[in-house]
Write an enzyme that holds these catalytic residues in place. Structure first.
Site, PDB file in Angstrom:
ATOM      1  N   LEU A 171       6.857  20.394   5.997  1.00 48.26           N
ATOM      2  CA  LEU A 171       8.113  19.999   5.365  1.00 48.26           C
ATOM      3  C   LEU A 171       7.971  19.938   3.847  1.00 48.26           C
ATOM      4  O   LEU A 171       8.884  20.322   3.110  1.00 48.26           O
ATOM      5  CB  LEU A 171       8.580  18.647   5.904  1.00 48.26           C
ATOM      6  N   LYS A 187       0.829  -1.204   0.000  1.00 52.34           N
ATOM      7  CA  LYS A 187       0.000   0.000   0.000  1.00 52.34           C
ATOM      8  C   LYS A 187       0.863   1.253   0.000  1.00 52.34           C
ATOM      9  O   LYS A 187       0.628   2.198  -0.756  1.00 52.34           O
ATOM     10  CB  LYS A 187      -0.908  -0.001   1.225  1.00 52.34           C
ATOM     11  N   ARG A 222       1.991  14.764  11.986  1.00 60.76           N
ATOM     12  CA  ARG A 222       2.353  14.500  10.586  1.00 60.76           C
ATOM     13  C   ARG A 222       2.232  15.776   9.742  1.00 60.76           C
ATOM     14  O   ARG A 222       1.501  15.819   8.751  1.00 60.76           O
ATOM     15  CB  ARG A 222       1.445  13.425   9.974  1.00 60.76           C
ATOM     16  N   PRO A 223       2.904  16.861  10.097  1.00 66.30           N
ATOM     17  CA  PRO A 223       2.697  18.130   9.396  1.00 66.30           C
ATOM     18  C   PRO A 223       3.140  18.070   7.947  1.00 66.30           C
ATOM     19  O   PRO A 223       4.117  17.404   7.603  1.00 66.30           O
ATOM     20  CB  PRO A 223       3.556  19.115  10.191  1.00 66.30           C
ATOM     21  N   VAL A 224       2.410  18.806   7.099  1.00 65.68           N
ATOM     22  CA  VAL A 224       2.790  18.893   5.691  1.00 65.68           C
ATOM     23  C   VAL A 224       3.745  20.057   5.471  1.00 65.68           C
ATOM     24  O   VAL A 224       4.156  20.310   4.337  1.00 65.68           O
ATOM     25  CB  VAL A 224       1.543  19.053   4.786  1.00 65.68           C
ATOM     26  N   CYS A 277      -5.057   8.411   9.520  1.00 63.95           N
ATOM     27  CA  CYS A 277      -4.964   7.933  10.898  1.00 63.95           C
ATOM     28  C   CYS A 277      -4.622   9.065  11.852  1.00 63.95           C
ATOM     29  O   CYS A 277      -3.787   9.910  11.562  1.00 63.95           O
ATOM     30  CB  CYS A 277      -3.887   6.853  11.019  1.00 63.95           C
TER      31      CYS A 277
END
Length: 417
Positions: A124, A22, A120-122, A115
């Site tokens: 970057l 996946k 999980r920041p975007v 999830c």
């Protein structure tokens, strides 16, 4: 909404074929946006996230069709907007940002979902794309990006982000000049993406190392590509053999990509070996022993196997310690394992697991994809019946896991809640 009902205590014996990955398929499918010709992908797992990605590609102007384990994509009239109704269900949807900017010079992508296991920041992704000439603004929940033409740049990641590496790798294939990604992610799924892009005509070197060099090209052509096997699904089935005291042969199983997991499982008392037929996994005589695990970027122990191995630790003699270094808030499965009789204490990013003689079936609730898998594994080993609720998380990453497990002796049924 469905749940799984598991009658535990049965050793699993037989052969399981490992599905396509996946985590490799999602970025590779997103990379379809970059190509100007039809593409065919084989060994694609039939999962919720894959179906969502196919719908998203179709909306973006790349009609995608599933047949068996094959996805065919026909890039045609590209559009720049990834709507909220699709993006809200899947974190990986942000991976269309780089390809859209590279092909169209604009992108309108809703802030992603997925999830709930940490920030999980975007950021970057956006900061790196800005170095290539993109400009971003946030408007009504959408990331709006624009550029004239992406330019090659030297980009250093403060952390070896997998998604960020993939997004920039895709964007850089059509950028003007050379792009260097330093402290890039080395995960096998990143390598698989690079191999696919090369098959389409991209010029990439260094994939699999921490420094990747991409020389932009004017266009990418179509190709046929087989998705790599899913190392996390394979690792989950290795644990299933150990936790039930059975013996499983995994066909189509990656080996080198699972090295960190295999080393730990063998240290816990399993015997895992590569044979001419596949990978054989069973528990050694003498039972399971506790061990310590620290999650790290590849080639270290994968965070996506932490929850599954913790289920095995629950039944191992002695004390085990899990240190989670990748995501915060990734111990949400612990309280559910405790409901089944596990002895686990959390302190910050560490969990101390003291082995118990047995687990007992109970109603439990899944909180994320890998937590779901850990509860299924615990249910396979538990005495009595376990009800795993909210398995829509499980369906995002495992291809009808109950059918594969039932074929090797498990007693699992899917019921509507």
């Amino acid at each position: 909404m469905d749940k799984l009902v598991i009658e535990g205590g049965v050793p699993l014996t037989g052969t399981i074929n490992v599905s396509g990955s996946k985590n490799a398929a999602l970025p590779i499918l997103m990379a379809s946006i970059l190509a100007e010709e039809p593409l065919t992908y084989t060994n694609v797992p039939r999962l919720r996230d894959i179906h969502t990605t196919n719908k998203l590609l179709s909306i973006l102007g790349c009609p995608a069709e599933f047949e068996g384990d094959t996805v065919s994509v026909r890039p045609c009239d590209l559009k720049p907007e990834a709507p909220y109704d699709l993006v809200k269900t899947m974190r990986a949807s942000v991976l269309c940002l780089g390809p859209l900017l590279a092909r169209l010079g604009e992108a309108r992508v809703a802030l992603p979902g997925g999830c709930a296991i940490g920030a999980r920041p975007v950021d970057l992704h956006l900061t790196a794309l800005e170095k290539m000439g993109a400009r971003f603004e946030l408007e009504e929940g959408y990331i709006i990006g624009r550029c004239r033409k992406l330019k090659g740049a030297h980009i250093y990641f403060d952390f070896p982000t997998v998604g960020g590496t993939e997004n920039l790798l895709m964007a850089a294939t059509l950028a003007e000049g050379e792009t260097i990604l330093e402290n890039a992610a080395r995960e096998p799924e990143v390598v698989d993406l690079a191999r696919f892009l090369i098959a389409c005509g991209a010029k990439i070197e260094g994939h699999g190392t921490s420094v990747i060099r991409i020389q932009g090209v004017p266009r990418l052509h179509g190709c046929e590509y087989a998705i790599m096997p899913d190392r996390i699904e394979a690792g989950t089935f290795l644990v299933a053999a150990g936790i039930t005291g059975g013996e499983l042969l995994l066909t189509g199983c990656p080996w080198e990509e699972l090295d960190a997991v295999i080393v730990k499982l063998n240290a816990m008392g399993m015997h895992i070996e590569k044979t001419s037929e596949g990978v054989l996994a069973k528990r050694r005589n003498g039972g399971l022993r506790g061990t310590d695990v620290t999650t790290q970027p590849f080639p270290g122990f994968p965070t996506d196997m932490q929850a599954q191995v913790m289920s095995l630790m629950c039944l191992a003699e002695g004390t085990s310690v899990v240190q989670e270094n990748i995501f915060e808030n990734r111990f949400m499965h612990v309280l559910e394992l405790v409901r089944m009789g596990a002895d686990i204490r959390i302190s910050g990013r560490s969990a101390v697991v003291r082995g118990v003689k047995r687990l007992t079936g109970a109603p439990v609730m899944a909180s994320d994809l890998r937590a779901s898998a850990s509860l299924v594994l615990a249910g396979l080993a538990a005495r009595g019946t376990t009800h795993v609720q909210r398995i829509y998380h499980l369906d995002r990453g495992y291809e009808r896991i109950e059918l594969k497990l039932n074929a090797v002796g498990a007693r699992i049924r899917r019921e509507a809640e």
